[in-house]
Scaffold this motif. Structure first.
Motif, short mmCIF file in Angstrom:
data_model
loop_
_atom_site.label_atom_id
_atom_site.label_comp_id
_atom_site.label_asym_id
_atom_site.label_seq_id
_atom_site.Cartn_x
_atom_site.Cartn_y
_atom_site.Cartn_z
N MET A 3 0.81 -1.21 0.00
CA MET A 3 0.00 0.00 0.00
C MET A 3 0.85 1.26 0.00
O MET A 3 0.33 2.35 -0.22
CB MET A 3 -0.90 0.03 1.24
N GLN A 4 2.13 1.13 0.28
CA GLN A 4 3.00 2.28 0.49
C GLN A 4 3.84 2.58 -0.75
O GLN A 4 4.50 1.70 -1.29
CB GLN A 4 3.93 2.02 1.67
N GLY A 5 3.78 3.83 -1.20
CA GLY A 5 4.51 4.22 -2.40
C GLY A 5 5.68 5.12 -2.09
O GLY A 5 6.45 4.88 -1.16
N SER A 6 5.83 6.18 -2.85
CA SER A 6 6.92 7.13 -2.68
C SER A 6 6.69 8.00 -1.45
O SER A 6 5.57 8.19 -1.00
CB SER A 6 7.03 8.02 -3.92
N GLY A 7 7.80 8.54 -0.93
CA GLY A 7 7.67 9.50 0.15
C GLY A 7 6.95 10.75 -0.33
O GLY A 7 7.04 11.13 -1.50
N ASN A 8 6.23 11.40 0.58
CA ASN A 8 5.46 12.58 0.19
C ASN A 8 6.14 13.89 0.58
O ASN A 8 5.54 14.95 0.49
CB ASN A 8 4.04 12.52 0.77
N GLY A 9 7.40 13.81 1.00
CA GLY A 9 8.13 15.01 1.36
C GLY A 9 8.16 15.28 2.85
O GLY A 9 8.83 16.20 3.29
N TRP A 10 7.43 14.47 3.64
CA TRP A 10 7.42 14.61 5.09
C TRP A 10 8.02 13.35 5.71
O TRP A 10 7.74 12.24 5.26
CB TRP A 10 5.99 14.84 5.59
N GLN A 11 8.85 13.54 6.71
CA GLN A 11 9.58 12.44 7.33
C GLN A 11 8.64 11.35 7.83
O GLN A 11 7.66 11.62 8.52
CB GLN A 11 10.43 12.96 8.48
N GLY A 12 8.95 10.10 7.46
CA GLY A 12 8.18 8.97 7.95
C GLY A 12 6.87 8.74 7.24
O GLY A 12 6.03 7.97 7.73
N GLU A 13 6.65 9.37 6.07
CA GLU A 13 5.38 9.24 5.37
C GLU A 13 5.57 8.76 3.94
O GLU A 13 6.54 9.14 3.27
CB GLU A 13 4.62 10.57 5.37
N LYS A 14 4.62 7.95 3.47
CA LYS A 14 4.63 7.46 2.09
C LYS A 14 3.19 7.46 1.58
O LYS A 14 2.25 7.14 2.30
CB LYS A 14 5.18 6.03 2.02
N TRP A 15 3.04 7.82 0.31
CA TRP A 15 1.72 7.86 -0.31
C TRP A 15 1.06 6.48 -0.28
O TRP A 15 1.73 5.46 -0.46
CB TRP A 15 1.81 8.32 -1.76
N PHE A 16 -0.26 6.47 -0.10
CA PHE A 16 -1.04 5.24 -0.23
C PHE A 16 -1.32 4.95 -1.70
O PHE A 16 -1.49 5.88 -2.50
CB PHE A 16 -2.40 5.37 0.48
N ASP A 17 -1.44 3.67 -2.01
CA ASP A 17 -1.97 3.25 -3.31
C ASP A 17 -3.48 3.22 -3.17
O ASP A 17 -4.07 2.22 -2.75
CB ASP A 17 -1.44 1.88 -3.70
N ILE A 18 -4.13 4.34 -3.50
CA ILE A 18 -5.57 4.45 -3.27
C ILE A 18 -6.38 3.55 -4.18
O ILE A 18 -7.60 3.41 -3.99
CB ILE A 18 -6.04 5.91 -3.40
N ARG A 19 -5.73 2.92 -5.16
CA ARG A 19 -6.45 1.93 -5.97
C ARG A 19 -6.81 0.70 -5.15
O ARG A 19 -7.76 -0.02 -5.47
CB ARG A 19 -5.60 1.52 -7.17
N GLN A 20 -6.06 0.45 -4.07
CA GLN A 20 -6.34 -0.68 -3.19
C GLN A 20 -7.43 -0.30 -2.19
O GLN A 20 -7.30 -0.43 -0.98
CB GLN A 20 -5.07 -1.12 -2.47
N ILE A 21 -8.53 0.16 -2.73
CA ILE A 21 -9.59 0.74 -1.91
C ILE A 21 -10.23 -0.30 -0.99
O ILE A 21 -10.62 0.02 0.13
CB ILE A 21 -10.63 1.44 -2.82
N ASP A 22 -10.33 -1.54 -1.43
CA ASP A 22 -10.94 -2.57 -0.60
C ASP A 22 -10.11 -2.86 0.64
O ASP A 22 -10.65 -3.27 1.68
CB ASP A 22 -11.16 -3.85 -1.40
N LYS A 23 -8.79 -2.68 0.54
CA LYS A 23 -7.91 -2.89 1.70
C LYS A 23 -7.84 -1.65 2.58
O LYS A 23 -7.76 -1.75 3.81
CB LYS A 23 -6.51 -3.28 1.23
#
Length: 334
Positions: free
Chosen positions: A175-195
């Motif tokens: 579910m975790q993608g690239s960092g979003n520019g903030w420490q300790g955070e990664k973008w969600f794969d929002i296509r995995q909506i059921d999860k």
């Protein structure tokens, strides 16, 4: 902490490009402002941990563009009279499914507010609406604010994984993608909506159990950012409507956070908007559909002084103030 991600990531990219170039070319509100605008002075050492931006001197905002990828297929049209399930994009022209009748509080245009995600919470600001971190404050804090006549919004991150949250291990690596520019955070794969849906539902249940009146789900504009996934506008609409549905099912109002380009499609699904820096980026007029629908726009600027944006903000009906980037107690309302 809330954020927009474009400036930070763009600054990183620009710095990298400049360094590479150098190396290749050389060897070498209407409420009383007297108490609110006095500076933060809030003790931070004893406060709950708050994520800090990777580059404190810059303000992150929407970064890059969506990666390549096929457009999501059009959803099936439900039978006449049957509202789509939460998280299902509506066919064009189909009205949004309403929330529970009489159960959802909705802030109105022009309401004054306080937004504090950093430092020790100051409950003395005389405004009718507070927006605070849902994880870091328990039910007693919400009850205390209610006793003072405040409505309270529950801030959560709905768009990226945070390694410092107590439920961090519930989100799989996939579910975790690239960092979003903030420490300790990664973008969600929002296509995995059921999860993601049951995990977000658990967070909304927490907000409801603590007595919050509304939810501010952050980072609802992944599709225009560099996430590591080929997200589309349709992916974002589907995910955002799922998020709105979770709030309404629990009798809470829900804010659309930024995502300005999708406001025309989503204004019917959300009860109000929270925006950062629309004056800085000359885009405040894009928020007008919320005001026209009788729904508040809670707005902050970090780099632009009130003297530069309050005139337009008041003309548009926004609930605007200047804040520090760390969103401590200090505020300068219009």
């Amino acid at each position: 902490m809330t954020r927009r991600s474009r400036p930070l990531l763009a600054a990183i990219a620009l710095t990298t490009a400049l360094l590479a170039s150098s190396c290749s070319s050389s060897d070498d509100g209407d409420d009383d402002t007297s108490a609110d605008a006095t500076g933060s002075g809030s003790p931070v050492a004893t406060a709950p941990a708050v994520p800090q931006p990777a580059t404190p001197s810059d303000t992150p905002t929407d970064a890059g563009s969506a990666g390549p990828g096929a457009t999501s297929p059009a959803p099936a049209t439900p039978a006449p009279g049957t509202p789509p399930a939460p998280g299902t994009p509506r066919p064009t022209g189909q009205p949004p499914a309403p929330g529970p009748a009489g159960a959802v509080w909705q802030p109105k245009p022009g309401v004054t507010w306080q937004w504090q995600l950093g430092g020790t919470l100051d409950q003395s600001v005389d405004v009718p609406v507070y927006d605070i971190d849902g994880f870091e404050h328990d039910a007693s804090v919400v009850a205390s604010l209610h006793a003072k006549g405040r409505k309270v919004i529950c801030y959560i991150n709905a768009g990226s994984w945070e390694d410092f949250r107590p439920d961090a291990t519930a989100f799989s690596k996939s579910m975790q993608g690239s960092g979003n520019g903030w420490q300790g955070e990664k973008w969600f794969d929002i296509r995995q909506i059921d999860k993601l849906k049951p995990l977000m539902a658990t967070r909304f249940d927490m907000c409801k159990a603590k007595g919050f009146d509304a939810v501010e789900p952050d980072l609802l504009d992944a599709y225009i950012n560099t996430t590591g996934f080929p997200l589309t506008a349709d992916d974002q609409l589907k995910y955002n409507r799922m998020i709105a549905g979770l709030a309404h099912e629990r009798g809470m109002a829900v804010a659309l956070k930024n995502d300005l380009d999708q406001i025309p499609a989503l204004v019917g699904d959300f009860d109000f908007a929270v925006n950062e820096q629309c004056a800085e980026f000359s885009e405040c007029d894009k928020l007008s559909p919320f005001i026209k629908a009788g729904k508040a726009v809670l707005h902050v600027e970090y780099k632009v002084p009130t003297s530069k944006f309050c005139g337009q903000a008041k003309a548009l009906g926004l609930s605007s103030m200047e804040k520090h980037l760390e969103l401590d107690a200090w505020r300068q309302p219009c």
